[in-house]
Write a protein that holds these residues in place. Structure first.
Motif, short mmCIF file in Angstrom:
data_model
loop_
_atom_site.label_atom_id
_atom_site.label_comp_id
_atom_site.label_asym_id
_atom_site.label_seq_id
_atom_site.Cartn_x
_atom_site.Cartn_y
_atom_site.Cartn_z
N ALA A 294 5.54 3.90 2.38
CA ALA A 294 6.07 4.91 1.47
C ALA A 294 6.62 4.21 0.23
O ALA A 294 7.20 3.13 0.32
CB ALA A 294 7.16 5.74 2.14
N GLY A 295 6.40 4.83 -0.92
CA GLY A 295 6.90 4.25 -2.16
C GLY A 295 6.01 4.57 -3.33
O GLY A 295 5.37 5.62 -3.38
N SER A 296 5.93 3.65 -4.28
CA SER A 296 5.18 3.86 -5.51
C SER A 296 3.83 3.15 -5.46
O SER A 296 3.73 2.01 -4.98
CB SER A 296 5.99 3.35 -6.71
N ALA A 297 2.82 3.82 -5.98
CA ALA A 297 1.49 3.21 -6.05
C ALA A 297 1.31 2.39 -7.32
O ALA A 297 0.25 1.80 -7.54
CB ALA A 297 0.41 4.30 -5.98
N ALA A 298 2.35 2.34 -8.17
CA ALA A 298 2.22 1.66 -9.47
C ALA A 298 1.98 0.17 -9.32
O ALA A 298 1.40 -0.45 -10.22
CB ALA A 298 3.48 1.91 -10.30
N LEU A 299 2.42 -0.42 -8.22
CA LEU A 299 2.21 -1.85 -8.03
C LEU A 299 0.76 -2.19 -7.69
O LEU A 299 0.35 -3.35 -7.84
CB LEU A 299 3.13 -2.37 -6.92
N GLY A 300 0.00 -1.22 -7.18
CA GLY A 300 -1.40 -1.46 -6.84
C GLY A 300 -1.58 -2.43 -5.69
O GLY A 300 -2.59 -3.16 -5.64
N GLU A 328 -7.50 -3.39 1.99
CA GLU A 328 -7.20 -1.96 1.91
C GLU A 328 -5.96 -1.74 1.04
O GLU A 328 -5.02 -2.56 1.05
CB GLU A 328 -6.92 -1.40 3.31
N PRO A 329 -5.91 -0.64 0.27
CA PRO A 329 -4.70 -0.34 -0.50
C PRO A 329 -3.52 -0.11 0.45
O PRO A 329 -3.67 0.49 1.52
CB PRO A 329 -5.05 0.94 -1.26
N VAL A 330 -2.37 -0.61 0.08
CA VAL A 330 -1.17 -0.38 0.89
C VAL A 330 -0.81 1.10 0.83
O VAL A 330 -0.68 1.67 -0.25
CB VAL A 330 0.00 -1.24 0.37
N PRO A 331 -0.68 1.78 1.98
CA PRO A 331 -0.38 3.21 1.97
C PRO A 331 1.02 3.48 1.39
O PRO A 331 1.96 2.71 1.63
CB PRO A 331 -0.45 3.60 3.44
N VAL A 350 0.48 -9.29 14.81
CA VAL A 350 -0.23 -8.71 13.67
C VAL A 350 0.31 -9.32 12.38
O VAL A 350 1.52 -9.33 12.14
CB VAL A 350 -0.05 -7.17 13.64
N ARG A 351 -0.61 -9.83 11.58
CA ARG A 351 -0.23 -10.49 10.32
C ARG A 351 -0.69 -9.63 9.15
O ARG A 351 -1.86 -9.26 9.05
CB ARG A 351 -0.85 -11.87 10.23
N PHE A 352 0.23 -9.33 8.24
CA PHE A 352 -0.05 -8.55 7.03
C PHE A 352 0.05 -9.48 5.82
O PHE A 352 1.07 -10.13 5.60
CB PHE A 352 0.97 -7.42 6.85
N ASP A 353 -1.03 -9.57 5.06
CA ASP A 353 -1.02 -10.31 3.78
C ASP A 353 -1.09 -9.30 2.66
O ASP A 353 -2.16 -8.76 2.34
CB ASP A 353 -2.19 -11.29 3.71
N VAL A 354 0.06 -9.02 2.07
CA VAL A 354 0.16 -8.03 0.99
C VAL A 354 0.05 -8.76 -0.34
O VAL A 354 0.79 -9.71 -0.60
CB VAL A 354 1.48 -7.26 1.08
N THR A 355 -0.88 -8.32 -1.17
CA THR A 355 -1.15 -8.99 -2.45
C THR A 355 -0.98 -8.03 -3.60
O THR A 355 -1.38 -6.86 -3.52
CB THR A 355 -2.58 -9.57 -2.48
N MET A 356 -0.40 -8.54 -4.67
CA MET A 356 -0.31 -7.79 -5.93
C MET A 356 -1.46 -8.27 -6.82
O MET A 356 -1.54 -9.45 -7.14
CB MET A 356 1.03 -8.06 -6.62
N ALA A 360 -2.43 -6.34 -12.19
CA ALA A 360 -1.35 -5.36 -12.10
C ALA A 360 -0.22 -5.70 -13.06
O ALA A 360 -0.04 -6.86 -13.45
CB ALA A 360 -0.81 -5.30 -10.67
N GLU A 361 0.52 -4.68 -13.46
CA GLU A 361 1.66 -4.86 -14.35
C GLU A 361 2.95 -4.93 -13.52
O GLU A 361 3.07 -4.29 -12.49
CB GLU A 361 1.75 -3.72 -15.36
N VAL A 362 3.88 -5.72 -14.02
CA VAL A 362 5.18 -5.81 -13.36
C VAL A 362 6.00 -4.58 -13.74
O VAL A 362 6.32 -4.38 -14.91
CB VAL A 362 5.91 -7.10 -13.78
N VAL A 363 6.29 -3.77 -12.76
CA VAL A 363 7.04 -2.54 -13.00
C VAL A 363 8.19 -2.46 -12.01
O VAL A 363 8.22 -3.16 -10.99
CB VAL A 363 6.15 -1.29 -12.87
N ASP A 364 9.13 -1.60 -12.32
CA ASP A 364 10.28 -1.41 -11.43
C ASP A 364 9.90 -0.41 -10.35
O ASP A 364 10.14 0.79 -10.48
CB ASP A 364 11.48 -0.91 -12.24
N ALA A 365 9.25 -0.90 -9.31
CA ALA A 365 8.78 -0.03 -8.23
C ALA A 365 8.79 -0.82 -6.93
O ALA A 365 8.87 -2.05 -6.93
CB ALA A 365 7.38 0.49 -8.54
#
Length: 431
Positions: A294-300, A328-331, A350-356, A360-365
């Motif tokens: 849950a959160g903002s999709a602005a980070l992509g 996959e996009p982070v839900p 379970v290992r999660f590798d979350v990548t920006m 992507a732009e640096v935003v407050d999200a």
């Protein structure tokens, strides 16, 4: 009335501005001296500073502590030492040494464990040098972080400019009381010899020694600021932190680097690992593991998710690995998605590798992930905390250098203009 009483009455009282300015200069000079000492320690004795951003060394070294560390050879490491070890492509880790092996050459193999962690770090470290923690001060890291804010740096720059200008600003001599002798002003009856007045002929308001002291203090401030910029140590943190959430039957073990997750930059990734195990007394059955975000999709943000039958190590999965999600996009909608189903008598890591993405732009999200294990009469969840981008409030070395140089130049130019104006007024008075 004796001469001492006359001198005391003739001596002008310092103004409030003079007292405040002098105090600020002295305080700043003390800070400059401290910075000089730290730089000398860093260059001569390999002593630097590190910040603890997480609590894996609590209660010995709590979150927000600033520690003094010294580089030592691996041959000097002992069990029980708290050391900082550099890791390729990752932030350094600062934990307690639990074992030391190897007695040949300059390298040693060590294992580490955070005081607040239930188990040792996933893999041993082969090191030739480490940084040993000498002392720490709780809460001081927050002060360092506060000073890295650009708004604070901007305020310090203006303040430094004002102090330098004040220190070098020309002071006009005050008028002497009636009856005093040995004047040095334009209309005074005294004279100068070789351009310098004697202490007996100096006006009470004129204090060249004090002016020189103020200038020396300003130089100390500037030197301290420059050395601070040159000698800032790269902060290390006590990561990764391990968090265990235990239910009646299911146990979730989360391992992650909170500081990395909360400061993603374009092109960077943050690993997070969750182990799903059961208590020995748990009955047979199956466990369903789901992921919700849950959160903002602005980070992509995008993620790759893999599972392993044993705990992950720095070399990867030593057991059987399975790819669960691939790029996959982070839900961010809060809806739970199935990851895997497993027998209750087995374990999965379970290992999660979350990548920006690099684009992507640096935003407050931010985005919050939650892993839930449901089965055999139990329901347990764990979250790594918010995943966010690095805000544009971090310290910038180039900005600090130019800010310090600009403060010095601005202050000196202002004082030079003041001297020109005073000289012009003096020439008009003479005419």
């Amino acid at each position: 009335m004796d001469e001492f009483d006359v001198a005391e009455r003739q001596r002008p009282r310092r103004s409030a501005a003079s007292i405040v300015g002098g105090t600020l200069l002295n305080v700043a000079a003390v800070g400059g001296v401290i910075c000089i000492v730290l730089v000398i320690l860093a260059y001569c004795f390999n002593i630097t500073l590190i910040m603890f951003k997480t609590g894996s060394m609590s209660p010995t070294i709590p979150t927000g502590s600033l520690a003094l560390v010294r580089e030592i050879p691996a041959s000097d490491i002992s069990v029980g030492d708290v050391v900082t070890v550099d890791r390729a492509g990752q932030l350094p880790v600062t934990h307690r040494v639990t074992s030391v092996t190897g007695d040949r050459g300059t390298e040693r193999t060590i294992t580490l464990k955070g005081d607040a962690n239930l188990s040792e770090d996933p893999a041993p470290y082969v090191v030739s040098t480490v940084r040993i923690v000498l002392a720490s001060v709780p809460g001081l890291a927050y002060v360092v972080i506060w000073f890295s804010n650009p708004w604070v740096l901007a305020g310090l720059t203006l303040g430094c400019s004002a102090l330098v200008m004040w220190a070098f600003w020309p002071r006009a001599g005050r008028k002497r009381p009636p009856g005093s002798s040995g004047g040095t002003g334009v209309h005074g009856g005294g004279s100068r010899t070789d351009g310098a007045a004697s202490s007996q002929s100096r006006q009470p308001g004129q204090r060249p020694a004090r002016h020189a002291a103020a200038r020396n203090t300003a130089v100390a401030v500037v030197l301290g600021a420059g050395l601070t910029v040159a000698g800032v140590a790269a902060p290390a943190s006590a990561e990764p932190q391990e968090k265990v959430v235990a239910g009646e039957a299911v146990v979730l073990t989360a391992i992650g680097d909170a500081s990395v997750m909360q400061s993603l930059t374009p092109g960077a990734s943050a690993p997070w690992e969750v182990g799903i195990t059961t208590r020995p007394q748990a009955g047979p059955g199956s466990i369903d593991v789901t992921l919700a975000g849950a959160g903002s999709a602005a980070l992509g943000l995008v993620m790759v998710v893999d599972s392993c039958t044993v705990r992950w190590t720095s070399a990867g999965c030593a057991g059987t690995s399975t790819r669960l999600l691939d790029e996959e996009p982070v839900p961010v909608d809060g809806v739970a998605r199935a990851l895997l189903s497993m027998p209750s008598d087995q374990a999965r890591w379970v290992r999660f590798d979350v990548t920006m993405p690099a684009s992507a732009e640096v935003v407050d999200a931010s985005v919050a992930l939650t892993v839930t294990a449901n089965g055999i009469g139990d329901d347990v969840s764990v979250s790594p905390g918010p995943i966010s981008s690095l805000p544009s409030t971090g310290a910038n070395l180039g900005f600090a250098v130019w800010a310090a140089a600009g403060a010095i130049v601005f202050g000196l130019v202002g004082a030079w203009i003041g001297r020109l104006r005073q000289r012009a007024r003096t020439e008009r008075t003479v005419r």
